[in-house]
Design a protein around this motif. Sequence first.
Motif, PDB file in Angstrom:
ATOM      1  N   HIS A  54      23.309 -58.317  30.351  1.00 38.12           N
ATOM      2  CA  HIS A  54      22.259 -58.765  29.419  1.00 38.12           C
ATOM      3  C   HIS A  54      21.961 -57.670  28.403  1.00 38.12           C
ATOM      4  O   HIS A  54      21.487 -56.591  28.763  1.00 38.12           O
ATOM      5  CB  HIS A  54      20.964 -59.129  30.143  1.00 38.12           C
ATOM      6  CG  HIS A  54      19.854 -59.492  29.197  1.00 38.12           C
ATOM      7  ND1 HIS A  54      19.902 -60.620  28.393  1.00 38.12           N
ATOM      8  CD2 HIS A  54      18.688 -58.857  28.851  1.00 38.12           C
ATOM      9  CE1 HIS A  54      18.815 -60.669  27.641  1.00 38.12           C
ATOM     10  NE2 HIS A  54      18.072 -59.603  27.884  1.00 38.12           N
ATOM     11  N   HIS A  56      21.298 -56.990  23.794  1.00 33.84           N
ATOM     12  CA  HIS A  56      21.244 -57.451  22.404  1.00 33.84           C
ATOM     13  C   HIS A  56      21.887 -56.279  21.670  1.00 33.84           C
ATOM     14  O   HIS A  56      21.190 -55.351  21.240  1.00 33.84           O
ATOM     15  CB  HIS A  56      19.799 -57.691  21.969  1.00 33.84           C
ATOM     16  CG  HIS A  56      18.988 -58.456  22.981  1.00 33.84           C
ATOM     17  ND1 HIS A  56      18.990 -59.834  23.019  1.00 33.84           N
ATOM     18  CD2 HIS A  56      18.200 -58.044  24.016  1.00 33.84           C
ATOM     19  CE1 HIS A  56      18.207 -60.231  24.031  1.00 33.84           C
ATOM     20  NE2 HIS A  56      17.730 -59.163  24.651  1.00 33.84           N
ATOM     21  N   HIS A 198      15.956 -65.469  28.840  1.00 37.39           N
ATOM     22  CA  HIS A 198      14.996 -64.548  29.464  1.00 37.39           C
ATOM     23  C   HIS A 198      14.059 -65.397  30.324  1.00 37.39           C
ATOM     24  O   HIS A 198      13.495 -66.376  29.827  1.00 37.39           O
ATOM     25  CB  HIS A 198      14.144 -63.842  28.408  1.00 37.39           C
ATOM     26  CG  HIS A 198      14.896 -62.933  27.490  1.00 37.39           C
ATOM     27  ND1 HIS A 198      15.295 -63.306  26.242  1.00 37.39           N
ATOM     28  CD2 HIS A 198      15.313 -61.656  27.655  1.00 37.39           C
ATOM     29  CE1 HIS A 198      15.923 -62.293  25.648  1.00 37.39           C
ATOM     30  NE2 HIS A 198      15.953 -61.276  26.490  1.00 37.39           N
ATOM     31  N   HIS A 227      16.261 -60.708  33.646  1.00 37.16           N
ATOM     32  CA  HIS A 227      15.009 -60.124  34.176  1.00 37.16           C
ATOM     33  C   HIS A 227      14.553 -60.691  35.518  1.00 37.16           C
ATOM     34  O   HIS A 227      14.627 -59.988  36.514  1.00 37.16           O
ATOM     35  CB  HIS A 227      13.888 -60.189  33.132  1.00 37.16           C
ATOM     36  CG  HIS A 227      14.248 -59.484  31.862  1.00 37.16           C
ATOM     37  ND1 HIS A 227      14.348 -58.118  31.786  1.00 37.16           N
ATOM     38  CD2 HIS A 227      14.604 -59.950  30.640  1.00 37.16           C
ATOM     39  CE1 HIS A 227      14.724 -57.774  30.559  1.00 37.16           C
ATOM     40  NE2 HIS A 227      14.893 -58.872  29.849  1.00 37.16           N
ATOM     41  N   ASP A 278      19.603 -54.618  28.789  1.00 38.25           N
ATOM     42  CA  ASP A 278      18.777 -55.132  27.711  1.00 38.25           C
ATOM     43  C   ASP A 278      19.150 -54.360  26.432  1.00 38.25           C
ATOM     44  O   ASP A 278      20.074 -53.556  26.441  1.00 38.25           O
ATOM     45  CB  ASP A 278      17.285 -55.023  28.038  1.00 38.25           C
ATOM     46  CG  ASP A 278      16.500 -56.212  27.475  1.00 38.25           C
ATOM     47  OD1 ASP A 278      17.048 -56.951  26.636  1.00 38.25           O
ATOM     48  OD2 ASP A 278      15.341 -56.392  27.864  1.00 38.25           O
TER      49      ASP A 278
HETATM   50 NI    NI Z   1      16.579 -59.192  26.437  1.00 48.58          NI
END
Ligand code: NI
Length: 409
Positions: A54, A56, A198, A227, A278
Amino acid sequence: MILKNALVLQNSTSEVKKADLRIEDGKISEIGKIEEDGVNLSGKLIMPAFYNTHTHAAMTIMRGISDDNPFDVWLFKKVLPIEDKLNGKMVYYGTMLAMMEMASKGIAGFVDMYFFLDDVARAVEDFGMRAFVTRGLVDEGGDDNGRLEENLDFARRWNGKGLIKAGFGPHAPYSCSKEYLKKISDVAKVEGLPVHIHLYEASWEREKYDYREVLKIFEDVKLIVAHAVQFEDDEIRDLAKENIFVSHNPSSNLKLGNGVAKIAKMLKEGVNVSLGTDGAASNNSLDIWHEMRLATLLQKMKDPESMKIHQALEMASESGAKVFGINAGRIEIGMDADLIVIDLDKPHYKPIDRIKSHIVHSGMASDVFATMVAGRWIYYDGEFPTIDESKVVEEFEREYEVLMQGDGS
Ligand code: NI
């Protein structure tokens, strides 16, 4: 290609042994003593590569932008206003820089949620890493401004091209209406592609929606859940499904004050758990070594027996490969050659007979000597053979300057 004279860790439960490897057509074709010339990796360990399930990636361009704020301030006041100003070139170089960082730390693939997807995909293609690319989807005010259409169009053009896979990325159940989530689920089902979302990251999310409704909406699709911090003990069983893949992001969860996910309990209940970083705006490094150790220590906080060495290694490697649905994450004949080479010539790898423990508890990303994806080196001895490193860094810095101009901060 033949890799010679290294120690090999085939999977998280096997013992380290000396073996040579033959790599053909991106796959491992021989393991054992090979009497031919090859790349001499003596003093090193070969093991399955790591996956970042996960992130970005392009958010490297916002690294350090908001280090000391709560989650809602971080997201709504800091990140979103800057994201409004991003363009495709910024996203391309932000993603490139992220892959340089990840490759140098032993990561072979990442699951992404962002926008300007064609630029993300071009960067991935140019670099030669694996990626699951999904567009962040929101429909505030009942209008998604064509985002789902754009995601679908991208998926049809790019899914399965080289090492790229596509999916759909509804941001979260608090930024997407229920009707919109259902629509996304229907499209994902028809296309046979996964959904990346998420879920229960911050504690206030529990008041906004019921996770059961969300899991019900996506019950027939492959679901990558980032998460999952706020699940209570008696709710964790609901995540133990073949189609659900939890991405545990311990650094981001701590830094944004969201808490500690019950990972030991999840593993006990048979939930698929892998590791993610993340984005670099909330971590701020894309380092699975760090996440692996932190994940272990956080579970041990109250019970030192709750997380074993082999479980930590498995979350970082094999469980990550499962998210991609690829035949990798172990070193076996016929499997994809996604490998890392670790330099054991460091004081923290002594005594040498407990290497697996050292990888989890004293190893670090800078021990990575090389990273291979599908039989091709994307990082080797400090260099990135597939790209022009100095050009990428220069362009990244130029785009960062453009982004910050007129920002007033
Ligand atoms: Ni995220």
